[in-house]
Design an enzyme around this catalytic site. Structure first.
Site, PDB file in Angstrom:
ATOM      1  N   GLU A   6       0.812  -1.220   0.000  1.00 46.43           N
ATOM      2  CA  GLU A   6       0.000   0.000   0.000  1.00 46.43           C
ATOM      3  C   GLU A   6       0.844   1.269   0.000  1.00 46.43           C
ATOM      4  O   GLU A   6       0.475   2.276  -0.600  1.00 46.43           O
ATOM      5  CB  GLU A   6      -0.961   0.014   1.201  1.00 46.43           C
TER       6      GLU A   6
ATOM      7  N   HIS B  89     -12.093  -4.849   8.963  1.00 44.90           N
ATOM      8  CA  HIS B  89     -12.604  -4.800   7.582  1.00 44.90           C
ATOM      9  C   HIS B  89     -13.985  -4.139   7.518  1.00 44.90           C
ATOM     10  O   HIS B  89     -14.762  -4.430   6.614  1.00 44.90           O
ATOM     11  CB  HIS B  89     -12.702  -6.208   6.977  1.00 44.90           C
TER      12      HIS B  89
END
Lengths: 331, 317
Positions: free
Chosen positions: A61, A129
Site C-alpha cells: 500500500e 474490515h
C-alpha cells in the site's frame, strides 16, 4: 428504467469513460487488473486499456500511494485502489504527509489529482474490515472525502473525483457495491453516457417538515427505510444525502433545519470528534434556529465480529427510526 | 558530463551554500531544525551533470546538495530556507520540503517516503515509453523502513528505471548503522530485489560519479534499478542544535580530517587541472557570490499572514 447492473459496475463504467477521454488516467492497486477488483469496481479495465495502465500491484500500500504521488507529479491522474479503507493505516503517511500536503507545501505549484478509491462500511466483517473512517480523512487538511449512496451518484461523483485537481478519498460502501441498481429506491437510473455530479453538493432525497436526517453512504438507504416508517407514525422526515464530508454542504442542511427545526445526524463512522459533531456545530454556527439535535453514530467502540454485536452498535433502519422518533417526540 | 574540475566547483558551491544556511540558524532567521550535509559534498557533486530536466529526483530532509545537483535555482532555495515569499515554494515548504516541479525535484521530511514516490516517477517513464529515469536519494536510516522495501520490490519486479543513492553516513541520528542493519552493507541487499548493488567511497567524487553515471545509463537502457551505497560522514549533528554526544569527540575529529573538499582539491591540483592560485580565486569568488545571494534574500519580504490559508485545495473549498 434501471439498467441491470450493480453499483460496482456503475463505478467501473465511470472509470472506463474517464480513461477513454483522458490518457493520463491510470489505475494502480491490488487485484484491480485481471480480477477487476475484489468488489468488481475495476472490472474490464485492464482488458480495455492494458496491464501497464491498469496495474496489478504487489500487496504494498505504501508503494501504491507513494507511486501515485510520483505519477501525479508527472502529470498523470492516478486512481489508487486501497482494497479496504481499514488498510489505509498501512500507507497513511503517503496520504496525509504527501498527497494531502504537497500542493500546500509547494506554495500551490504541485498538484495531486489523485483518487484513492476504497471500500468501507459494515457487512459483518469485524473490526479490521468494517470501518468507514471518513471522519479521519476529513480531519486532515487537503483531502476531499466522498462517499456515495446510490448508483447514479456513484458514477457521477467518480467522474468528478477523477477530473478534480485535488486529491479525493472515494469511499465505496461494501454493502452498496454489490446491490443491484434496481434495488435502490433512489438513484437507480444510471445513464450510459458520462456525466459529473459536483463534489460538495448534498442532495435532498426526501422532503419533509418535522425533522432533518443528514447522513451519507450506506445509511442513506437505511434512513430512507426508517423515514418511510416514520411517515406511517405521522412524522415527516427530510432526508439529506451529504454525498461528501469534505466539502461539507452545511448550506443545504441549514436550509432544511430552518424549515424543520430539528437535526439528526446519522453516521456509520465513530461518534467522537467526527462528522456528527462537526455538522451540528456548523449548523449552530450558521445562526439557524435549531430547537433540537441528535447524533446517531457508532459509539466509540471497534466494529464487533458477530452480527448480533455489530447490529448493536451500527446505525440501522430500526435504530435510526427509534432515534428520530425520540428526537421529535421528546420535549 | 561534468569534469573533475567542474565537480570541485560544485562542491565549493555546496559547502558555501550550507555555511550560509548555518548563518541563518545562528541569527534565528531560520526556525525549526536545519539539516546540513557538510562533509557529504562528494556525493551531491558526483551526481551532477547526469540528469535531464525530465528525470526525477526525490530527496530527503538533508536535501540541499541534491537539489543543487539537479539544477534547482539556489537563490530560490536559499529564499525558501530563509522563509521568504520569493522562495521556491513561497515559504510554504521550508527547508525539508523543497520542490521544483519543472525539474521534477521533490524532498520529504519523512524518512524513506521518497522511495515509492521515485518509483512512481519511474513508472511514469514506463507509461510514456520514455527513457527518463528517477533517482531517490536516501540516508542509511531509510533503508530499514517498509517504504524502502516496498519501493525496491516493485522497482525490481517491474524493472523500473530507478537509481537509489544511499548516503551511508553511518548514523541514523544516534543509532549507528552497525546496530540497525541486519546486513553488513546496504549494497548486498540489492540482490533480494533483483537490483544491482554497489558500495563506493562517498568521499571520492569520481567514484560516485562513475557509479552514478553507470546506474543512470543502466536505468535508461531499461535494465532496472540500482542501489549505490555511498560511504560518508556527517560532519555536523543530525540537525543544528543536536548535542551530538553519541559520537566521541575523538571520532568526530578524526573523521572530519578526511574532508571530501580537501581530497578533491588535491586531486585537481595533482592532475594539474588548475593552479593553486586559480582555485583560491574561484573559492573566494563563489564565497562572495553566496554571500551576495544571502544579502539579497535577506531583503526579500516574508510571506504575509493572510496568505496562510491559501493552497489547501486547487479549486478552493
Amino acid at each position: 428504467m434501471a439498467r441491470n447492473l450493480n453499483l460496482s459496475q456503475c463505478i467501473a463504467e465511470s472509470l472506463k469513460l474517464e480513461m477513454e477521454r483522458d490518457d493520463s488516467v491510470v489505475v494502480l492497486g491490488e487485484d484491480v487488473g485481471k480480477q477487476g477488483g475484489v468488489f468488481g469496481s475495476t472490472r474490464g479495465l485492464q482488458k480495455s486499456f492494458g496491464a501497464t495502465r491498469v496495474l496489478d500491484t504487489p500487496i504494498s500500500e505504501t508503494a501504491i500511494t507513494g507511486m501515485g504521488v510520483g505519477l501525479a507529479m508527472e502529470g498523470y491522474r492516478p486512481i489508487l485502489e486501497i482494497m479496504f479503507v481499514d488498510f489505509m493505516g498501512v500507507c497513511l503517511d503517503q496520504i496525509y504527509n504527501a498527497i494531502a500536503k504537497n500542493h500546500y507545501m509547494s506554495g500551490g505549484k504541485v498538484r495531486m489529482p489523485i483518487v484513492i478509491k476504497t471500500a468501507g462500511g459494515c457487512i459483518g466483517s469485524g473490526a479490521q474490515h468494517s470501518q468507514c473512517l471518513w471522519g479521519t480523512f476529513a480531519h486532515l487538511p487537503g483531502l476531499k472525502v466522498v462517499a456515495p449512496s446510490n448508483p447514479f451518484d456513484a458514477k457521477g461523483l467518480m467522474a468528478a473525483a477523477i477530473v478534480s485537481d485535488d486529491p479525493v478519498v472515494f469511499i465505496e460502501h461494501k454493502k452498496l457495491l454489490l446491490t443491484r441498481a434496481e434495488d435502490f429506491p433512489f438513484g437507480s437510473d444510471v445513464p450510459q453516457e458520462r456525466y459529473e455530479i459536483p463534489i460538495g453538493k448534498a442532495s435532498v432525497v426526501l422532503e419533509g417538515s418535522d425533522l432533518t436526517i443528514a447522513t451519507l453512504s450506506g445509511t442513506v438507504l437505511s434512513s430512507y427505510a426508517a423515514a418511510k416508517r416514520l411517515e406511517k407514525e405521522g412524522i415527516s422526515a427530510e432526508l439529506i444525502d451529504l454525498r461528501s464530508v469534505v466539502p461539507l454542504d452545511v448550506e443545504t442542511v441549514s436550509a432544511s433545519v430552518a424549515k424543520t427545526g430539528k437535526l439528526l445526524v446519522v453516521d456509520e463512522d465513530y461518534l467522537s470528534f467526527g462528522l456528527s459533531a462537526e455538522l451540528v456545530t456548523r449548523v449552530l454556527e450558521s445562526g439557524i434556529e435549531m430547537k433540537k439535535f441528535g447524533r446517531h453514530a457508532v459509539p466509540d467502540v471497534p466494529i464487533p465480529g458477530a452480527v448480533t454485536l455489530e447490529e448493536a452498535v451500527v446505525p440501522g433502519e430500526e435504530s435510526i427510526f427509534v432515534a428520530a422518533q425520540r428526537l421529535v417526540r421528546s420535549e | 558530463m561534468a569534469t573533475l574540475r567542474q565537480r570541485y566547483s560544485y562542491m565549493v558551491w555546496m559547502r558555501e551554500f550550507e555555511l550560509a544556511c548555518l548563518e541563518g540558524v545562528a541569527t534565528r532567521e531560520i526556525h525549526g531544525e536545519l539539516h546540513t550535509a557538510i562533509g557529504q559534498e562528494a556525493i551531491g557533486a558526483g551526481m551532477a551533470g547526469f540528469l535531464r530536466a525530465d528525470d526525477a529526483m526525490c530527496s530527503t530532509h538533508r536535501n540541499h546538495l541534491h537539489a543543487i545537483a539537479k539544477g534547482v535555482d539556489m537563490r530560490k532555495m536559499l529564499a525558501e530556507i530563509f522563509e521568504r515569499e520569493s522562495g521556491l515554494c513561497g515559504g510554504f515548504g521550508g527547508h525539508m520540503h523543497l520542490m521544483d516541479s519543472s525539474l521534477k525535484f521533490s524532498a520529504t521530511g519523512i524518512v524513506g517516503a521518497g522511495m515509492p514516490v521515485a518509483a512512481g516517477h519511474a513508472y511514469a517513464s514506463r507509461l510514456r515509453g520514455s527513457d527518463s529515469v528517477a533517482v531517490a536519494v536516501v540516508g542509511d536510516g531509510a533503508v530499514n523502513t517498509g517504504a524502502f522495501h516496498e519501493a525496491m520490490n516493485i522497482a525490481g519486479v517491474l524493472k523500473l528505471p530507478l537509481v537509489v543513492v544511499v548516503e551511508n553516513n553511518e548514523w541514523a541520528i544516534s543509532v549507528p548503522f552497525s546496530a540497525a542493519s541486519a546486513t553488513e552493507t546496504i549494497a548486498e541487499r540489492a540482490q533480494m530485489w533483483a537490483a544491482q548493488g554497489m558500495r563506493v567511497d562517498g568521499n571520492d567524487v569520481e567514484a560516485v560519479a562513475s557509479a552514478f553515471g553507470e546506474a543512470v545509463a543502466r536505468a535508461r537502457r531499461g535494465e532496472g534499478p540500482t542501489i549505490i551505497e555511498a560511504m560518508c560522514y556527517r560532519f555536523r549533528g543530525h540537525f543544528e542544535g543536536d548535542a551530538d554526544t553519541y559520537r566521541t569527540e575523538q571520532e568526530k575529529e578524526d573523521r572530519r580530517s578526511v574532508d571530501p573538499l580537501a581530497i578533491t582539491r588535491k586531486k585537481v591540483l595533482d592532475s594539474q587541472l588548475a593552479t593553486q592560485a586559480e582555485l583560491e580565486a574561484e573559492e573566494s569568488s563563489i564565497a562572495r557570490e553566496v554571500k551576495k545571494m544571502l544579502g539579497e534574500v535577506r531583503l526579500d519580504p516574508k510571506p504575509s499572514s493572510e496568505m496562510a490559508l491559501q493552497h489547501v485545495f486547487v479549486g478552493g473549498e
